[in-house]
Design a protein around this motif. Structure first.
Motif, PDB file in Angstrom:
ATOM      1  N   ASP A 220       0.831  -1.212   0.000  1.00  0.00           N
ATOM      2  CA  ASP A 220       0.000   0.000   0.000  1.00  0.00           C
ATOM      3  C   ASP A 220       0.865   1.261   0.000  1.00  0.00           C
ATOM      4  O   ASP A 220       0.530   2.257  -0.658  1.00  0.00           O
ATOM      5  N   GLU A 223       2.588   1.557  -3.589  1.00  0.00           N
ATOM      6  CA  GLU A 223       1.640   1.943  -4.645  1.00  0.00           C
ATOM      7  C   GLU A 223       1.232   3.420  -4.492  1.00  0.00           C
ATOM      8  O   GLU A 223       1.128   4.150  -5.474  1.00  0.00           O
ATOM      9  N   LYS A 224       1.032   3.848  -3.252  1.00  0.00           N
ATOM     10  CA  LYS A 224       0.636   5.250  -3.024  1.00  0.00           C
ATOM     11  C   LYS A 224       1.776   6.198  -3.400  1.00  0.00           C
ATOM     12  O   LYS A 224       1.562   7.243  -4.014  1.00  0.00           O
ATOM     13  N   ASN A 225       3.004   5.833  -3.051  1.00  0.00           N
ATOM     14  CA  ASN A 225       4.165   6.643  -3.449  1.00  0.00           C
ATOM     15  C   ASN A 225       4.228   6.784  -4.965  1.00  0.00           C
ATOM     16  O   ASN A 225       4.460   7.881  -5.499  1.00  0.00           O
ATOM     17  N   GLU A 228       1.358   9.109  -6.287  1.00  0.00           N
ATOM     18  CA  GLU A 228       1.485  10.506  -5.875  1.00  0.00           C
ATOM     19  C   GLU A 228       2.741  11.183  -6.430  1.00  0.00           C
ATOM     20  O   GLU A 228       2.746  12.391  -6.667  1.00  0.00           O
ATOM     21  N   LEU A 266       1.288   6.164   5.415  1.00  0.00           N
ATOM     22  CA  LEU A 266       0.588   6.502   4.176  1.00  0.00           C
ATOM     23  C   LEU A 266       0.412   8.019   4.025  1.00  0.00           C
ATOM     24  O   LEU A 266       0.104   8.506   2.932  1.00  0.00           O
TER      25      LEU A 266
END
Length: 272
Positions: A220, A223-225, A228, A266
Motif C-alpha cells: 500500500d 503503490e501510493k508513493n 502521488e 501513508l
C-alpha cells in the motif's frame, strides 16, 4: 544553557541540531565531510571534523565531548567495512565519553535488532545474541550499557523515511517485491521530535522504539508513493505469506505523552 553534542550531523543529525537550536540549546556536532564544516558552522552549530575509522580521526573534536548530552548517531555500514567495525566505532565513542566524564548519552539504535518472527514486539522482548536480527547493533547497545558511569537512553528507530527518502522509489519497477508485511517506519520530522522529547523530558535509562504507531502493508505504501510522486510501482509482488515480518509497538514512548505528528506512513510527505 544545556549543551547537546550530536555525533553524526547527517540526514537525522543536522535537522535535529537545527530543531534544538530553535529550542534554545547550545548545539555542537561532528561531520566526516570537510566540505560541510563551514556550512554547518554558518547555521549556528559548533562543528568539528570527526570520523571513527574505527579509531577517532579529525581535528578539534575533543571539545565535542564537553557537553551535557551526547547524541550518538553513527549509522552502521555493514556492507562496506569488516565485521565488527561498527562495534569498534562505538567502543571508541564510549571511551571518549568516559574520559570527558559525560553524564547523559542517547544512542541511536534500530528496530532491526528484533527478529522477524511474524509477531508484534515491544521493548520488553528479550533479545539475545542468538535471536537478534542485528548482532552488531545489539552488541553496540550492550557495550554502552556495561559498567556505565552515565545515564543512557537507547532509541530503536524503525525505517527513517520522508523528505528525500521515498520507500516506493527503492522498489520501483522491481519484480517479486515483498508487499504483504507491515511497515515499521518513522518520518524524519517525528524522529527529530522524539529525540528532542527525550532530552526535554529527562527520559533517561530507558529504551524506546521510535516507530510510527500505524503499520500499513508495504504494498500500500509503495503503490501510493508511485501514484502521488509519478514513478512506476513494483512490476510484481512475492507470493503472500512467504515473507517473515515483525510489527513494532511504540506504546512506551506514547505513554510519556509524546504524540506523532505523522502517525501513518501513508501520510508521509516527501520532497522528490
Amino acid at each position: 544553557m544545556t549543551s547537546v553534542t550530536i555525533i553524526g550531523l547527517g540526514w537525522l543529525g543536522e535537522p535535529l541540531a537545527l530543531y534544538l537550536l530553535e529550542k534554545g540549546y547550545h548545539v555542537k556536532g561532528s561531520t566526516t565531510t570537510p566540505e560541510k564544516l563551514s556550512l554547518l558552522q554558518s547555521k549556528g552549530i559548533e562543528t568539528a571534523l570527526l570520523k571513527f575509522n574505527p579509531h577517532p580521526e579529525g581535528s578539534g573534536f575533543i571539545s565535542l565531548f564537553e557537553t551535557d548530552v551526547l547524541f550518538i548517531n553513527i549509522p552502521p555500514r555493514s556492507k562496506s567495512v569488516p565485521e565488527g567495525f561498527y562495534v569498534e566505532q562505538v567502543k571508541f565513542v564510549r571511551e571518549l565519553a568516559i574520559q570527558s566524564k559525560l553524564k547523559k548519552i542517547i544512542f541511536v539504535s534500530s528496530t532491526s535488532v528484533y527478529p522477524d518472527w511474524n509477531q508484534k514486539v515491544d521493548e520488553s522482548f528479550r533479545l539475545t545474541m542468538e535471536n537478534t536480527g542485528s548482532p552488531g547493533i545489539l552488541r553496540a547497545e550492550r557495550i554502552l550499557q556495561s559498567e556505565k558511569s552515565y545515564d543512557l537512553t537507547i532509541i530503536r528507530f524503525g525505517g527513517l523515511l520522508g523528505v528525500d527518502r521515498i520507500p516506493g522509489r527503492y522498489f520501483s519497477g522491481k519484480a517479486n517485491v515483498t508487499g504483504d508485511s507491515p511497515v515499521n517506519y518513522i518520518h524524519q520530522v517525528d524522529a527529530v521530535r522524539l529525540s528532542s522529547w527525550i532530552i526535554e523530558k529527562n527520559l533517561w535509562n530507558e529504551t524506546f522504539n521510535g516507530v510510527a504507531p500505524v503499520h500499513p502493508l508495504r504494498r500500500d505504501v509503495y503503490e501510493k508513493n508511485a501514484v502521488e510522486l509519478g514513478f512506476s510501482p513494483p512490476v510484481s509482488y512475492a507470493k503472500e505469506g512467504e515473507s517473515m515480518w515483525k510489527e513494532i509497538y511504540s506504546d512506551k514512548i506514547l505513554a510519556t505523552g509524546f504524540q506523532f505528528q505523522i502517525p501513518d506512513p501513508l501520510d508521509f510527505w516527501y520532497r522528490p
